[in-house]
Every structure is written in structure tokens, then in C-alpha cells.
Design a protein around this motif. Structure first.
Motif, PDB file in Angstrom:
ATOM      1  N   LEU A  73       0.834  -1.198   0.000  1.00  0.00           N
ATOM      2  CA  LEU A  73       0.000   0.000   0.000  1.00  0.00           C
ATOM      3  C   LEU A  73       0.872   1.252   0.000  1.00  0.00           C
ATOM      4  O   LEU A  73       0.560   2.241  -0.661  1.00  0.00           O
ATOM      5  CB  LEU A  73      -0.934   0.020   1.223  1.00  0.00           C
ATOM      6  CG  LEU A  73      -2.061  -1.018   1.193  1.00  0.00           C
ATOM      7  CD1 LEU A  73      -2.850  -0.985   2.487  1.00  0.00           C
ATOM      8  CD2 LEU A  73      -2.990  -0.758   0.006  1.00  0.00           C
ATOM      9  N   PHE A  74       1.984   1.191   0.735  1.00  0.00           N
ATOM     10  CA  PHE A  74       2.919   2.322   0.712  1.00  0.00           C
ATOM     11  C   PHE A  74       3.436   2.549  -0.701  1.00  0.00           C
ATOM     12  O   PHE A  74       3.495   3.674  -1.211  1.00  0.00           O
ATOM     13  CB  PHE A  74       4.106   2.077   1.654  1.00  0.00           C
ATOM     14  CG  PHE A  74       5.343   2.781   1.189  1.00  0.00           C
ATOM     15  CD1 PHE A  74       5.450   4.151   1.339  1.00  0.00           C
ATOM     16  CD2 PHE A  74       6.337   2.100   0.520  1.00  0.00           C
ATOM     17  CE1 PHE A  74       6.551   4.825   0.837  1.00  0.00           C
ATOM     18  CE2 PHE A  74       7.445   2.774   0.016  1.00  0.00           C
ATOM     19  CZ  PHE A  74       7.544   4.137   0.181  1.00  0.00           C
ATOM     20  N   CYS A  75       3.808   1.443  -1.344  1.00  0.00           N
ATOM     21  CA  CYS A  75       4.333   1.533  -2.711  1.00  0.00           C
ATOM     22  C   CYS A  75       3.292   2.178  -3.618  1.00  0.00           C
ATOM     23  O   CYS A  75       3.590   3.075  -4.406  1.00  0.00           O
ATOM     24  CB  CYS A  75       4.682   0.131  -3.202  1.00  0.00           C
ATOM     25  SG  CYS A  75       5.337   0.106  -4.855  1.00  0.00           S
ATOM     26  N   ALA A  76       2.036   1.743  -3.454  1.00  0.00           N
ATOM     27  CA  ALA A  76       0.952   2.309  -4.254  1.00  0.00           C
ATOM     28  C   ALA A  76       0.788   3.795  -3.946  1.00  0.00           C
ATOM     29  O   ALA A  76       0.559   4.608  -4.848  1.00  0.00           O
ATOM     30  CB  ALA A  76      -0.338   1.553  -3.966  1.00  0.00           C
ATOM     31  N   GLY A  77       0.921   4.168  -2.665  1.00  0.00           N
ATOM     32  CA  GLY A  77       0.777   5.575  -2.280  1.00  0.00           C
ATOM     33  C   GLY A  77       1.853   6.435  -2.914  1.00  0.00           C
ATOM     34  O   GLY A  77       1.588   7.535  -3.400  1.00  0.00           O
ATOM     35  N   ALA A  78       3.097   5.938  -2.914  1.00  0.00           N
ATOM     36  CA  ALA A  78       4.187   6.696  -3.520  1.00  0.00           C
ATOM     37  C   ALA A  78       3.973   6.811  -5.031  1.00  0.00           C
ATOM     38  O   ALA A  78       4.221   7.859  -5.631  1.00  0.00           O
ATOM     39  CB  ALA A  78       5.520   6.028  -3.227  1.00  0.00           C
ATOM     40  N   LEU A  79       3.471   5.751  -5.647  1.00  0.00           N
ATOM     41  CA  LEU A  79       3.165   5.823  -7.078  1.00  0.00           C
ATOM     42  C   LEU A  79       2.038   6.820  -7.322  1.00  0.00           C
ATOM     43  O   LEU A  79       2.057   7.582  -8.292  1.00  0.00           O
ATOM     44  CB  LEU A  79       2.725   4.456  -7.605  1.00  0.00           C
ATOM     45  CG  LEU A  79       3.806   3.411  -7.781  1.00  0.00           C
ATOM     46  CD1 LEU A  79       3.199   2.162  -8.403  1.00  0.00           C
ATOM     47  CD2 LEU A  79       4.921   3.927  -8.671  1.00  0.00           C
ATOM     48  N   ALA A  80       1.056   6.828  -6.408  1.00  0.00           N
ATOM     49  CA  ALA A  80      -0.066   7.763  -6.548  1.00  0.00           C
ATOM     50  C   ALA A  80       0.456   9.192  -6.511  1.00  0.00           C
ATOM     51  O   ALA A  80       0.020  10.052  -7.290  1.00  0.00           O
ATOM     52  CB  ALA A  80      -1.080   7.545  -5.426  1.00  0.00           C
ATOM     53  N   ALA A  81       1.420   9.458  -5.622  1.00  0.00           N
ATOM     54  CA  ALA A  81       1.990  10.802  -5.520  1.00  0.00           C
ATOM     55  C   ALA A  81       2.656  11.192  -6.828  1.00  0.00           C
ATOM     56  O   ALA A  81       2.477  12.299  -7.336  1.00  0.00           O
ATOM     57  CB  ALA A  81       2.999  10.848  -4.378  1.00  0.00           C
ATOM     58  N   SER A  82       3.418  10.269  -7.381  1.00  0.00           N
ATOM     59  CA  SER A  82       4.117  10.542  -8.632  1.00  0.00           C
ATOM     60  C   SER A  82       3.128  10.724  -9.787  1.00  0.00           C
ATOM     61  O   SER A  82       3.209  11.676 -10.551  1.00  0.00           O
ATOM     62  CB  SER A  82       5.071   9.387  -8.929  1.00  0.00           C
ATOM     63  OG  SER A  82       5.361   9.333 -10.297  1.00  0.00           O
ATOM     64  N   MET A  83       2.178   9.799  -9.879  1.00  0.00           N
ATOM     65  CA  MET A  83       1.274   9.790 -11.040  1.00  0.00           C
ATOM     66  C   MET A  83       0.297  10.957 -11.024  1.00  0.00           C
ATOM     67  O   MET A  83      -0.056  11.488 -12.068  1.00  0.00           O
ATOM     68  CB  MET A  83       0.511   8.463 -11.088  1.00  0.00           C
ATOM     69  CG  MET A  83       1.428   7.289 -11.428  1.00  0.00           C
ATOM     70  SD  MET A  83       0.696   5.692 -10.995  1.00  0.00           S
ATOM     71  CE  MET A  83      -0.626   5.578 -12.181  1.00  0.00           C
TER      72      MET A  83
END
Lengths: 88, 496
Positions: free
Chosen positions: B330-340
Motif C-alpha cells: 500500500l505504501f508503494c501504491a501511495g508513492a506511485l499515486a503521488a508521482s502519477m
């Protein structure tokens, strides 16, 4: 969809000028030479060093002042609308 | 199932959800350039709030924010300081911009200036510089996405593949759905990041130090300079107040006029939506506080992490913390969400600006509405591909390029102010003010880097601030000696 109402330019409205002036002061409070006076570790508030607490308070002030101004504007617009309706 | 695979699957699940939302959201837009670029001027408060909120939560904030707190301490508070005032100017000029956009059909920032100053040079200059500013910004987001993928899968997904997977998804929904795809995915991604920021921001200090208070006690006892303003510089020595203050100033001035945010003013359904977005904006910025806590939690527990931006993934994946793989995913997804959520807006704006402001000015009327939309989509792909190419070059320092572009973007702030407040500004005054400000910011920056000018001589103040001073002086001086625009034209913009 409604045509957006044309907002009065800030220069005409003394409250808007006061709000704009507040934000200039808030900005000044967050940089040199004001912020250095408050960028200390003590006193600690809500577990945060004062340097951080001070900036967070600035952020909250920013929210509440604009929120208050927004509500005031809405109230005034409603009052204007009622007055126009009555005179028609 | 091995831990890394669970992490990977959770991340893929998030990407599929983003893709589904992005594709579904575009179905209701009209088949026009206005639909693609400005969402038919129909966005509601929720979506606009998250578009602007997600702008703060770029890969820079999500990885760089903890990185700054970790390596430079109180210097990171500058992000909170500028976020508290940065969007406020919108409250005052936003409704005018939206009304003019509706009346004259603008969908980009430069179209407003082009019309106000009756100039083709200003939008063309803005278009070129916007693209130059967007590309390094976008490359940083892409690198961030690839980096996160790589770290949490323990190196099994290489950085190039991570960037390609995340930005493949972005490209598909931006291409298909335009600004509505950007808006609705940002809403999803924004909610996701909020939960994650508070969750990790409170959990990690508790786990590593027994709470936020004990964490700051320990840092205050061991490294007090980190908690006193203005924190530390990149060299680990105390930072200067000139540099801290001008970082706040240049970011605050630039924030309200970055072209890809500015054009979102046109997407608002009505004035009330726009005003509420500005009013509630600091509530989103408050989520930077737990983000900074994350960085501070690593100061004593994880010394010596290089580069500092890796501190968040380092803590999250460390065995010391023992987070379950689903949470790491979920953290990984959150960091990707920030980037995307930042990258998608940049891609969309780059395509729109290149076609409407650059090509539209060189060859006015050459493209009809359908052709414009086709070209914007094509440009989205080209800019995405070019940025991806740059993201693959190792060791390319883009942060410096980005800081340089901030110096230029801030020059648009005085231009925006006089657009609505000063009748006397002329076409030549606006143009030469802009050129002077940009040139000072650029050459002073260059001179500082080449050691031709010492940092002491500028008091550590950002070159963009000197640019703004030059900009305003030249704008006033030239406007006093050049032909004014027709009063009947100017009154459309300055009605007082």
C-alpha cells in the motif's frame, strides 16, 4: 449551468483589502525577519518543536481567515439577492 | 507467497484501479478540445480539491519531504510555509480568470495573456518555457515511480520497467479521458495518500521512538540544529535565512501561476467551486505534517541513508519495523499515486500548451477543433516518450533544472497581478518585464553555479527574486513610455 457571477475587484471592497493585507502579513510572519524569532525548539507544543508548531498555526490561520471571508461573502450575496428581489 | 510478490500484487491492484477510474471518467466529456482540456468547465468541488491537493503530494513531497526532514531538519518547514499562502491569490483573481475563460473560450494560461496584451510573442515564449519547465518536473516523477517499484520488490523490477508500468497507465488514461481522467484518478489517489500519510506518519515515530514527543526529545538532545529554523543546508551546515525565506517566497509566488495548475481554473463548474477549493486547500497541505514526521523518525534510527530521498522506502521495507507485506504494498501504491497524480497533470498540460499556445500562435486557425484534439493527444505521447527517455539517463541532475524553472515561473506572478489591477501596463511593458525577469533569473543562477558570483553577494536569495524585482521595474518603466492598449479593450480585464 449558471454564468458565473462577476466578482467585484478587490480594490472596491474594504473587507477584501483587509483580507489581502492579512495574507501579506501572514507571508511576512513566515519568513525573515519575523520567523527567526519563533524558530526555536522550546516551548514544545503538541509534541512539536515551536519552529514547526508556529508554521502549522500559520497554515490553520490561513484556512480560518479565508473560510470566514468566504462565509461573509456568501451572506452578503444572499442579502444582496433578497434586497434586489424586494425592490423588483 | 514471498513477501515481494504480495507487495507487487497490491501495487498492480492499485494501478488497475487507477486505470479503471481514469478510463471510466472520460465517458461523459464532450468530443471537443474544451471537453478534453477544460472538462467542459464542469468540475465539481471534490475533484478540483483533489487535483490541487495532489499537486502538493508530488513525488517530491512524498519522497523529498521526508528526505528534507531527515537530512535538513527544520529547512523542510518551508514546504508548509509556502503551502499556507501559495494558493490564496486564486481566491482573488480566479473568478475573473474563469469568467473571462468562459466568455472568450480560453483553456490555457497563455491565451489569457495573449488576449489581455494583444500579443503573440508572450504566449509563444510562455509555451516554450512551460514545456522546458514541465519536462524535468515530469522526469523526476517518472524516476520516483521507477525507484519505488525497484526498492519494494527488492530489485526484481528494474527502475526502467517500474517507470514504464506506472506511466503506461498514466498515458492511457490521459490520452483517453483528458482532464477528467486526471481529476478522477487524482481524487482516488489523493484519498489514498491522505490515509497513508497519517497512518505512517504516526505509526513510525511510535514504533521507532515511542511517539512523536519522545522522537523530537531525542533529536533536540542530540542534534538541536535540526529543529531550529532555518535548519540545515544541503552541505549539512546551518542554512541561511536569506535562502530559507526566498525559497518560501519563490515557491509561494510561483505556486498560483504554474501553467498546469492555472489552467485548472477554467475547469471549475462555477465561482463558488473555485473559491471553496482555495479555502479548503490548507486542509490538504496539513497532510505534509505527518510526512515530515516520517523523515524525522529516521534521523536517529537510520543514520547515514544516501540519498536522503530514500529514507521513506528504507524505513518502510526495513526488517526493524516489520511491516506486513500488504502495508508495504500500500505504501508503494501511495508513492506511485503521488508521482502519477502530478505527472498526469503535467503531461496533459504539456500537450495542451504545445498545440494551443505554440502552434496556435505560429499558425492561427490552421487546426480545427477535432485536429487540435488529435494533436494534443499526439503531443501527450511525444512528451511522455521524451521524458521517459530522459528518465533512463543515469545521473542526470534534474532537480537543479527544476529549481531554475521555478525562478522563471515566478515571473508570471507580477504579470498576472497587473493583468487585473493596472490599466497602464502596455504590451511592450509586459513583454520586456517578463524577458528581463527571466533573463536575470537564468543568468544569475548560471553565474552562481559557475562561481562567477558568490552566494554571499546575493545573501543566499533565490535568483528568481532578483528577477522579479527587475521584471517589475522594467515593466513599469517601459509601460510609461510606450503606447497604451485601447481603453475599451483593457476594461474587459481591469474594471475599476
Amino acid at each position: 449551468m449558471d454564468e458565473p457571477r462577476r466578482a467585484p475587484p478587490p480594490g472596491r471592497n474594504p473587507v477584501a483589502v483587509a483580507v489581502a493585507a492579512f495574507y501579506v502579513l501572514l507571508f511576512a510572519a513566515l519568513v525573515w525577519p519575523v520567523y527567526p524569532w519563533f524558530a526555536t525548539i522550546e516551548p514544545r507544543v503538541l509534541a512539536m518543536p515551536f519552529s514547526l508548531f508556529y508554521v502549522v498555526v500559520g497554515l490553520l490561520f490561513s484556512f480560518f481567515v479565508l473560510f470566514g471571508y468566504y462565509l461573509w461573502e456568501r451572506k452578503r450575496e444572499t442579502a444582496d439577492g433578497d434586497a434586489n428581489g424586494a425592490s423588483r | 507467497m514471498p513477501a515481494w510478490l504480495i507487495v507487487f500484487l497490491v501495487t498492480i491492484g492499485y494501478l488497475l484501479a487507477s486505470l479503471a477510474i481514469g478510463l471510466a471518467s472520460g465517458r461523459h466529456a464532450s468530443d471537443s478540445t474544451e471537453g478534453y482540456v477544460a472538462g467542459d468547465r464542469s468540475l465539481n468541488f471534490l475533484v478540483l480539491y483533489f487535483i490541487m491537493g495532489a499537486s502538493v503530494f508530488s513525488a517530491f513531497a512524498f519522497l523529498g519531504g521526508p528526505g528534507w526532514a531527515y537530512s535538513r531538519g527544520a529547512a523542510a518547514f518551508y514546504i508548509l510555509a509556502y503551502a499556507s499562502v501559495g494558493l490564496v491569490p486564486w481566491y482573488f483573481f480566479g473568478p475573473r480568470v474563469a469568467a473571462l475563460g468562459r466568455r472568450f473560450g480560453y483553456v490555457t494560461q497563455a491565451e489569457l495573456f495573449a488576449h489581455r496584451f494583444d500579443s503573440r510573442a508572450i504566449p509563444a515564449i510562455l509555451a516554450v518555457l512551460s514545456i522546458f519547465a514541465f519536462v524535468p518536473y515530469l522526469v523526476i516523477q517518472m524516476k520516483g515511480a521507477g525507484y519505488v517499484f525497484n526498492v519494494v520488490t527488492e530489485g526484481r523490477v528494474p527502475q526502467w520497467a517500474g517507470s514504464a508500468i506506472a506511466y503506461g497507465v498514466v498515458l492511457v488514461y490521459v490520452f483517453r479521458s483528458g482532464v477528467l481522467g486526471v481529476g478522477w484518478t487524482n481524487t482516488f489517489q489523493g484519498m489514498f495518500m491522505m490515509v497513508l500519510a497519517w497512518g505512517l506518519g504516526l505509526y513510525l515515530p511510535a514504533k521507532l521512538h515511542g511517539g512523536v514527543g519522545p522522537m523530537f526529545d531525542a533529536i533536540a538532545a542530540g542534534l538541536p540544529d535540526m529543529l531550529r529554523g532555518p535548519g540545515l543546508g544541503a552541505d549539512g551546515q546551518p542554512w541561511s535565512w536569506g535562502a530559507y525565506s526566498s525559497s518560501v517566497a519563490i515557491s509561494a509566488f510561483g505556486f498560483s501561476v504554474w501553467p498546469h495548475y492555472f489552467m485548472k481554473i477554467y475547469t471549475a463548474r462555477d465561482v463558488d467551486t473555485l473559491k471553496r477549493t482555495v479555502v479548503y486547500y490548507p486542509t490538504f497541505a496539513l497532510f505534509l505534517v505527518p510526512i515530515l514526521f516520517i523523515g524525522f523518525s529516521g534521523v536517529l534510527a537510520f543514520p547515514g541513508v544516501e540519498p536522503a530521498d530514500a529514507i521513506l522506502p528504507t524505513i518502510v521495507t526495513s526488517a526493524l519495523i516489520g511491516l506486513p507485506p500488504v502495508i508495504v504494498g500500500l505504501f508503494c501504491a501511495g508513492a506511485l499515486a503521488a508521482s502519477m497524480s502530478t505527472g498526469d497533470a503535467l503531461l496533459h498540460a504539456a500537450g495542451s500548451v504545445a498545440v494551443r499556445d505554440f502552434w496556435g500562435n505560429l499558425r492561427p486557425g490552421a487546426l480545427d477543433d477535432a485536429a487540435q484534439r488529435r494533436w494534443i493527444r499526439l503531443m501527450v505521447i511525444l512528451v511522455g516518450a521524451a521524458s521517459y527517455g530522459l528518465a533512463l539517463i543515469p545521473g542526470l541532475s534534474l532537480v537543479e533544472l527544476l529549481l531554475l524553472s521555478y525562478g522563471f515561473i515566478a515571473q508570471l506572478f507580477p504579470l498576472t497581478v497587473v493583468t487585473f489591477l493596472w490599466r497602464g501596463v502596455t504590451r511592450a511593458g509586459a513583454l520586456w518585464g517578463l524577458v528581463t525577469g527571466g533573463a536575470i533569473a537564468f543568468f544569475l543562477d548560471l553565474a552562481l553555479r559557475l562561481d562567477l558570483v558568490s552566494a554571499a553577494a546575493t545573501a543566499g536569495v533565490h535568483p528568481g527574486i532578483y528577477g522579479m524585482v527587475g521584471n517589475v521595474i522594467v515593466m513599469i518603466a517601459v509601460s510609461r513610455h510606450t503606447a497604451r492598449l485601447a481603453p475599451a479593450h483593457v476594461v474587459e480585464f481591469v474594471n475599476r
